[in-house]
Design an enzyme around this catalytic site. Structure first.
Site, short mmCIF file in Angstrom:
data_model
loop_
_atom_site.label_atom_id
_atom_site.label_comp_id
_atom_site.label_asym_id
_atom_site.label_seq_id
_atom_site.Cartn_x
_atom_site.Cartn_y
_atom_site.Cartn_z
N LYS B 106 20.04 -25.39 26.09
CA LYS B 106 21.10 -25.22 27.09
C LYS B 106 20.51 -25.47 28.47
O LYS B 106 19.61 -24.74 28.90
CB LYS B 106 21.68 -23.81 27.01
N GLY B 167 28.45 -14.00 34.90
CA GLY B 167 28.39 -12.54 34.98
C GLY B 167 29.52 -11.89 35.75
O GLY B 167 29.51 -10.69 35.94
N ALA B 193 30.33 -18.82 30.81
CA ALA B 193 30.31 -18.02 32.05
C ALA B 193 31.70 -17.59 32.50
O ALA B 193 32.62 -18.40 32.60
CB ALA B 193 29.64 -18.77 33.19
N GLY B 194 31.81 -16.30 32.76
CA GLY B 194 33.02 -15.75 33.35
C GLY B 194 33.98 -15.08 32.39
O GLY B 194 34.97 -14.48 32.82
N ASN B 215 28.13 -13.47 27.30
CA ASN B 215 26.99 -12.56 27.36
C ASN B 215 27.40 -11.25 28.03
O ASN B 215 27.59 -10.23 27.37
CB ASN B 215 25.81 -13.20 28.11
N THR B 216 27.62 -11.29 29.35
CA THR B 216 27.92 -10.07 30.08
C THR B 216 29.19 -9.38 29.59
O THR B 216 29.25 -8.15 29.52
CB THR B 216 28.04 -10.39 31.58
#
Lengths: 68, 263
Positions: B106, B167, B193-194, B215-216
């Site tokens: 990635k 994040g 992301a997001g 992830n987050t």
């Protein structure tokens, strides 16, 4: 004659010639889980035994950690 | 034999390899690798993103990711998080390839610490260097359809536009752009992301994304294992809704019961 090597930004002093293989052993690191870069060049795992670190070398030893 | 009508007929294919799960999860920000492993189990994900960092020389006995998430069972996707130049990213991924033996990576080249917005010029340059060096490159990018097309033309294995900043958990801010990217792409489009909660993942999949990275959104949930399960169901539901094709939106009501035969 002693010589100095920078490993992951920390300076270390060695008294005798040391191969990457024995250096990893001394540091308690398993070769299968890491990668080594010497002066910005990757050292293939197959060459750990035959590659000696030299005075002024800059080594980076990395592994996988959590990330996104 | 007829396939079961209630399931996704097609696997996700990235760089020639098939995956049943369309959810990719991160391995950062969890309380422990043990919790991370349980979240992975609940998510059903077959790919995890990982970072490449210096080993701890003073305490080599610290817990190691590979002891909790087995790279022989789960695809490790090494990232270049924290890299701000093409050279840094290429250097990091060459080390990753040596450490793990994988070509699938990635790429993310960041342009700004505050927004973690990708620097697309550096990203394109790094992608080209990596592809020339034999890597299969999944690329974190902005949601610009032209940039996505350039990445695809370079040979990217997947296009991974941000939904909103890394994040942030702000969900998909530009669904129109994401849709345009999907319509034009011939390689998988993965929203990266997001994604803040399950509904964000479902929206991404309903738009027609091939997969979602979280992830987050999972790691910072109060119960990450439960959220991992929620994300799994949201991705499945969104995918099925996309395949089913939603009804047309109307401005006024349309009765569900027939008017004929009314007493």
């Amino acid at each position: 004659m002693s010589f100095r090597v920078t490993i992951n930004g920390e300076e270390r002093r060695f008294e005798t010639a040391v191969s990457i293989d024995s250096l990893l052993d001394e540091l308690g690191l398993e070769p299968a889980k890491i990668a080594v870069e010497r002066n910005l060049e990757i050292v293939p795992r197959s060459q750990y035994r035959d590659t000696n670190v030299a005075d002024g070398d800059r080594l980076e030893i990395v592994h996988f950690i959590g990330g996104g | 034999m007829m396939r079961e009508a209630s399931t996704d007929p097609k696997p996700l294919v990235i760089a020639g390899k098939s995956y049943r799960s369309r959810l990719i999860i991160g391995t950062g920000k969890y309380k422990s690798y043990e919790q991370n492993a349980r979240a992975l189990e609940a998510s059903g994900a077959e790919i995890v993103t990982v970072a490449v960092r210096r080993v701890n020389l003073t305490d080599p006995s610290q817990p190691k990711l590979v002891d909790f998430i087995d790279p022989r069972r789960v695809t490790y996707l090494p990232n270049t998080a924290g890299c701000f130049t093409g050279e840094d990213a290429v250097r990091t991924l060459r080390l990753a390839r040596e450490a793990g033996g994988w070509n699938l990576v990635k790429l993310e080249v960041l342009g700004d610490k505050k927004t973690l917005y990708p620097d697309m010029l550096e990203t394109l340059r790094a992608a080209e260097m990596l592809i020339d060096d034999g890597f299969q490159v999944m690329v974190y990018c902005n949601d610009d359809p032209m940039m996505a097309k350039r990445l695809e033309n370079l040979g990217a294995a997947a296009i991974m536009p941000l939904a909103s900043p890394i994040g942030s958990g702000l969900g998909i801010q530009s669904p129109i752009n994401i849709r345009l990217i999907i319509e034009e792409a011939k390689v998988p489009v993965i929203v990266d992301a997001g994604i803040g909660t399950a509904s964000d993942a479902a929206v991404a999949m309903e738009l027609g994304c091939d997969a979602v990275i979280s992830n987050t959104g999972i790691a910072e949930a109060k119960d990450p294992v439960l959220m991992a399960s929620a994300m799994k169901h949201a991705v499945d539901a969104g995918r099925l809704a996309y395949l089913a094709g939603r009804m047309a939106k109307k401005r006024y009501a349309d009765p569900s019961s027939p008017l004929a035969g009314l007493i």
